[in-house]
Motif scaffolding. Structure first.
Motif, PDB file in Angstrom:
ATOM      1  N   ILE A 226      -6.984  -3.936   4.873  1.00  0.00           N
ATOM      2  CA  ILE A 226      -6.447  -2.469   4.817  1.00  0.00           C
ATOM      3  C   ILE A 226      -4.676  -2.964   4.736  1.00  0.00           C
ATOM      4  O   ILE A 226      -4.061  -2.302   4.034  1.00  0.00           O
ATOM      5  N   ALA A 227      -4.255  -3.943   5.485  1.00  0.00           N
ATOM      6  CA  ALA A 227      -2.680  -4.003   5.430  1.00  0.00           C
ATOM      7  C   ALA A 227      -2.211  -4.583   4.119  1.00  0.00           C
ATOM      8  O   ALA A 227      -1.016  -4.790   4.071  1.00  0.00           O
ATOM      9  N   ALA A 228      -3.117  -5.182   3.215  1.00  0.00           N
ATOM     10  CA  ALA A 228      -2.787  -5.629   2.006  1.00  0.00           C
ATOM     11  C   ALA A 228      -1.829  -4.489   1.250  1.00  0.00           C
ATOM     12  O   ALA A 228      -1.016  -4.683   0.235  1.00  0.00           O
ATOM     13  N   ASN A 229      -2.386  -3.298   1.579  1.00  0.00           N
ATOM     14  CA  ASN A 229      -1.417  -2.063   0.955  1.00  0.00           C
ATOM     15  C   ASN A 229      -0.189  -1.891   1.423  1.00  0.00           C
ATOM     16  O   ASN A 229       0.553  -1.168   0.824  1.00  0.00           O
ATOM     17  N   TYR A 230       0.213  -2.704   2.355  1.00  0.00           N
ATOM     18  CA  TYR A 230       1.563  -2.686   3.004  1.00  0.00           C
ATOM     19  C   TYR A 230       2.585  -3.493   2.011  1.00  0.00           C
ATOM     20  O   TYR A 230       3.950  -3.556   2.308  1.00  0.00           O
ATOM     21  N   ILE A 231       1.669  -4.790   1.631  1.00  0.00           N
ATOM     22  CA  ILE A 231       2.827  -5.808   0.626  1.00  0.00           C
ATOM     23  C   ILE A 231       3.427  -4.847  -0.309  1.00  0.00           C
ATOM     24  O   ILE A 231       2.800  -4.166  -1.141  1.00  0.00           O
ATOM     25  N   ASP A 232       4.731  -5.157  -0.446  1.00  0.00           N
ATOM     26  CA  ASP A 232       5.647  -4.630  -1.676  1.00  0.00           C
ATOM     27  C   ASP A 232       5.493  -3.017  -1.773  1.00  0.00           C
ATOM     28  O   ASP A 232       5.280  -2.572  -2.732  1.00  0.00           O
ATOM     29  N   SER A 233       5.303  -2.487  -0.422  1.00  0.00           N
ATOM     30  CA  SER A 233       5.056  -1.205  -0.665  1.00  0.00           C
ATOM     31  C   SER A 233       5.632  -0.319   0.698  1.00  0.00           C
ATOM     32  O   SER A 233       6.121  -1.087   1.421  1.00  0.00           O
TER      33      SER A 233
ATOM     34  N   VAL B  60       3.215 -17.591   3.510  1.00  0.00           N
ATOM     35  CA  VAL B  60       4.404 -16.958   4.569  1.00  0.00           C
ATOM     36  C   VAL B  60       4.739 -15.552   4.118  1.00  0.00           C
ATOM     37  O   VAL B  60       4.913 -15.282   2.898  1.00  0.00           O
ATOM     38  N   VAL B  61       4.607 -14.664   5.081  1.00  0.00           N
ATOM     39  CA  VAL B  61       5.212 -13.167   4.836  1.00  0.00           C
ATOM     40  C   VAL B  61       6.283 -13.033   5.832  1.00  0.00           C
ATOM     41  O   VAL B  61       6.072 -13.074   6.926  1.00  0.00           O
ATOM     42  N   GLU B  62       7.167 -12.422   5.100  1.00  0.00           N
ATOM     43  CA  GLU B  62       8.357 -11.722   6.018  1.00  0.00           C
ATOM     44  C   GLU B  62       8.226 -10.336   6.334  1.00  0.00           C
ATOM     45  O   GLU B  62       7.897  -9.413   5.548  1.00  0.00           O
ATOM     46  N   ASN B  63       8.423 -10.044   7.646  1.00  0.00           N
ATOM     47  CA  ASN B  63       8.278  -8.461   8.083  1.00  0.00           C
ATOM     48  C   ASN B  63       7.155  -7.689   7.415  1.00  0.00           C
ATOM     49  O   ASN B  63       7.388  -6.408   7.092  1.00  0.00           O
ATOM     50  N   GLY B  64       5.992  -8.397   7.194  1.00  0.00           N
ATOM     51  CA  GLY B  64       4.716  -7.565   6.913  1.00  0.00           C
ATOM     52  C   GLY B  64       4.615  -7.106   5.295  1.00  0.00           C
ATOM     53  O   GLY B  64       3.589  -6.641   4.934  1.00  0.00           O
ATOM     54  N   ARG B  65       5.839  -7.032   4.967  1.00  0.00           N
ATOM     55  CA  ARG B  65       5.895  -6.620   3.358  1.00  0.00           C
ATOM     56  C   ARG B  65       6.138  -7.293   2.263  1.00  0.00           C
ATOM     57  O   ARG B  65       5.920  -7.212   1.238  1.00  0.00           O
ATOM     58  N   ARG B  66       6.871  -8.430   2.787  1.00  0.00           N
ATOM     59  CA  ARG B  66       7.528  -9.365   1.726  1.00  0.00           C
ATOM     60  C   ARG B  66       6.824 -10.661   1.792  1.00  0.00           C
ATOM     61  O   ARG B  66       6.753 -11.331   2.864  1.00  0.00           O
ATOM     62  N   VAL B  67       6.022 -11.022   0.499  1.00  0.00           N
ATOM     63  CA  VAL B  67       5.424 -12.255   0.500  1.00  0.00           C
ATOM     64  C   VAL B  67       6.258 -13.407   0.024  1.00  0.00           C
ATOM     65  O   VAL B  67       6.848 -13.109  -1.141  1.00  0.00           O
ATOM     66  N   LEU B  68       6.362 -14.403   0.793  1.00  0.00           N
ATOM     67  CA  LEU B  68       7.527 -15.367   0.359  1.00  0.00           C
ATOM     68  C   LEU B  68       6.454 -16.610  -0.531  1.00  0.00           C
ATOM     69  O   LEU B  68       7.312 -17.341  -1.207  1.00  0.00           O
ATOM     70  N   SER B  69       5.129 -16.719  -0.231  1.00  0.00           N
ATOM     71  CA  SER B  69       4.394 -17.603  -0.879  1.00  0.00           C
ATOM     72  C   SER B  69       2.700 -17.077  -0.461  1.00  0.00           C
ATOM     73  O   SER B  69       2.607 -16.587   0.481  1.00  0.00           O
TER      74      SER B  69
ATOM     75  N   TYR C 122      -3.077   1.295  -3.902  1.00  0.00           N
ATOM     76  CA  TYR C 122      -3.573   0.268  -3.821  1.00  0.00           C
ATOM     77  C   TYR C 122      -2.888  -1.186  -3.664  1.00  0.00           C
ATOM     78  O   TYR C 122      -1.816  -1.088  -3.918  1.00  0.00           O
ATOM     79  N   PRO C 123      -3.536  -2.309  -3.148  1.00  0.00           N
ATOM     80  CA  PRO C 123      -2.940  -3.268  -2.926  1.00  0.00           C
ATOM     81  C   PRO C 123      -2.516  -3.660  -4.450  1.00  0.00           C
ATOM     82  O   PRO C 123      -3.340  -3.843  -5.376  1.00  0.00           O
ATOM     83  N   PRO C 124      -1.456  -4.614  -4.870  1.00  0.00           N
ATOM     84  CA  PRO C 124      -1.461  -5.314  -5.876  1.00  0.00           C
ATOM     85  C   PRO C 124      -2.450  -6.166  -6.163  1.00  0.00           C
ATOM     86  O   PRO C 124      -3.154  -6.795  -5.206  1.00  0.00           O
ATOM     87  N   LEU C 125      -3.040  -6.227  -7.531  1.00  0.00           N
ATOM     88  CA  LEU C 125      -4.250  -6.911  -7.940  1.00  0.00           C
ATOM     89  C   LEU C 125      -4.631  -8.324  -7.094  1.00  0.00           C
ATOM     90  O   LEU C 125      -5.608  -8.507  -6.557  1.00  0.00           O
ATOM     91  N   ARG C 126      -3.552  -9.022  -7.153  1.00  0.00           N
ATOM     92  CA  ARG C 126      -3.677 -10.393  -6.336  1.00  0.00           C
ATOM     93  C   ARG C 126      -4.172 -10.475  -4.854  1.00  0.00           C
ATOM     94  O   ARG C 126      -4.495 -11.482  -4.366  1.00  0.00           O
ATOM     95  N   TYR C 127      -3.719  -9.146  -4.099  1.00  0.00           N
ATOM     96  CA  TYR C 127      -3.942  -9.144  -2.784  1.00  0.00           C
ATOM     97  C   TYR C 127      -5.265  -8.391  -2.516  1.00  0.00           C
ATOM     98  O   TYR C 127      -5.518  -8.013  -1.585  1.00  0.00           O
ATOM     99  N   CYS C 128      -5.954  -7.964  -3.655  1.00  0.00           N
ATOM    100  CA  CYS C 128      -7.218  -7.338  -3.365  1.00  0.00           C
ATOM    101  C   CYS C 128      -8.389  -7.985  -2.792  1.00  0.00           C
ATOM    102  O   CYS C 128      -8.865  -7.676  -1.696  1.00  0.00           O
ATOM    103  N   THR C 129      -8.444  -9.154  -3.466  1.00  0.00           N
ATOM    104  CA  THR C 129      -9.631 -10.261  -2.887  1.00  0.00           C
ATOM    105  C   THR C 129      -8.999 -11.035  -2.113  1.00  0.00           C
ATOM    106  O   THR C 129      -7.782 -10.878  -1.511  1.00  0.00           O
ATOM    107  N   ASP C 130      -9.695 -12.055  -1.314  1.00  0.00           N
ATOM    108  CA  ASP C 130      -9.321 -12.624  -0.091  1.00  0.00           C
ATOM    109  C   ASP C 130      -8.184 -13.538  -0.397  1.00  0.00           C
ATOM    110  O   ASP C 130      -7.844 -14.259  -1.336  1.00  0.00           O
TER     111      ASP C 130
END
Ligand code: KG4
Ligand code: ZN
Length: 350
Positions: A133-140, A34-43, A310-318
């Motif tokens: 590519i979008a994994a780079n927007y998480i927490d960023s 579950v992702v809020e507004n594309g950048r905040r991962v709730l789970s 870079y994406p946080p490590l846990r969001y680099c792989t699938d």
């Protein structure tokens, strides 16, 4: 269905906090987030099949599909529970529709279609590569435009991300992907699947003593990558040593291969920066977890004034969080929801 979904999309578009339930099943990870507004991962729930496929030395497509079927219900429940959400809190469902293993993708696509229909929520179809590519927007706070180096098990490319929805291909692999080369080289060295992290670990004990082939393109030629020559070189090297009864210096082979593979990725990014004039660079895909690759880009940040992401490590792989991130920015850019006729696709244009 399509009509009622698009009405709901307008509603979702207006809300200030958009929560997307995303599903990913393109290869050997069953994932929901579950992702809020594309950048905040709730789970971010991931059921990995790595242990199941390890004994075969790679992913067996039929086994992957069957295990997605077994896992998907629990993974989606886990994602909702961890985000403390019920269907009422979810504004849209997103799913990877390609590229990937067709049978594996179908599990996620059909589950997501059923869920969106039952809940009466809009459904968004997401490309797996765009997700990376979008994994780079998480927490960023990364925003386009930027240059993106994408290196995974299925793709190796350098792209210009002009805005959230416009991505131009600057160059790609002519044969194998970088991750595929890591996996095959690991296999010939007797290391378990997936090979990338294993090569990285073993390389720490070795030296880059073997000269290995790397593709060369001139500054006025198209950017490209090639990994099949490098992969075959390592396989032949190991087989020749075995035939002669010599001990295989595994750590040196791993170290030499990693240097060569990473050099190629960095060089392509360097050319893309030179040609676009953009110094903002994001790295994406499973291989973006590689420590040597990150060290090369970190150095460029210090010495060449690049801004590296870079994406946080846990969001680099699938994972599914990256699919939720991509879906959010696609919605913001005006993407239309998918209908119930959404189909899985083994290949999707970059
Ligand atoms: O993006 P991904 O999870 O799946 C695809 O979409 O293909 O990438 C998986 C690939 C595998 O080939 C794996 O060996 C590689 O990423 N990988 C790495 C590392 N971690 C994963 N390669 C090099 N170094 C790593 N640390
Ligand atoms: Zn992937």
């Amino acid at each position: 269905m399509t009509k009622s979904l698009s009405k709901r999309r307008k509603y979702a578009f207006r809300i200030s906090k958009m929560k997307i339930l995303a599903i990913e099943s393109s290869c050997d990870e069953t994932a929901a987030a579950v992702v809020e507004n594309g950048r905040r991962v709730l789970s971010n729930a991931v059921a990995s099949q790595i242990e199941i496929h390890r004994r075969f030395g790679g992913v067996v497509p039929e086994i992957a599909s069957r295990n997605h079927i077994l896992a998907i219900e629990n993974v989606v429940r886990q994602a909702l529970d961890e985000a403390n959400c019920t269907e009422d809190d979810i504004d849209a469902v997103a799913v990877t529709y390609g590229a990937g293993l067709l049978g594996a993708l179908l599990v996620g696509v059909n589950y997501a279609k059923a869920l969106a229909y039952a809940w009466g929520k809009p459904l968004y179809a997401v490309s797996h590569v765009r997700g990376h590519i979008a994994a780079n927007y998480i927490d960023s706070d990364l925003e386009p435009p930027y240059v993106c180096l994408l290196a995974s098990g299925g793709h190796t490319a350098v792209l210009k991300v002009e805005d959230y929805s416009t991505v131009t291909l600057l160059g790609q692999s002519r044969d194998d992907a970088a991750g595929e080369a890591f996996d095959k080289v690991a296999r010939v060295l007797g290391l378990p699947y997936p090979g990338g992290p294993e090569i990285q670990k073993l390389a720490l004990q070795g030296k880059p003593v073997f000269k290995m082939p790397r593709p060369v393109f001139k500054s006025d030629e198209a950017i490209f990558f090639s990994y099949s020559g490098l992969k075959t070189f390592v396989i032949n090297l190991v087989h020749n040593l075995e035939q002669r009864g010599e001990e295989i210096p595994k750590a040196d082979v791993a170290c030499s291969f990693q240097e060569c593979a990473v050099d190629q990725l960095f060089h392509a990014a360097e050319c893309a920066v030179g040609r676009t004039g953009m110094k903002k660079v994001a790295v994406a895909g499973g291989v973006s977890a590689n420590a040597l690759l990150r060290a090369r880009f970190d150095e460029a940040e210090k010495t060449r004034g690049w801004e590296v992401h870079y994406p946080p490590l846990r969001y680099c792989t699938d994972n599914a969080a990256m699919i939720g991130a991509e879906a959010y920015f696609a919605v913001q850019s005006g993407a239309s929801p998918a209908g119930l006729d959404l189909d899985a696709k083994a290949t999707v244009r970059l």
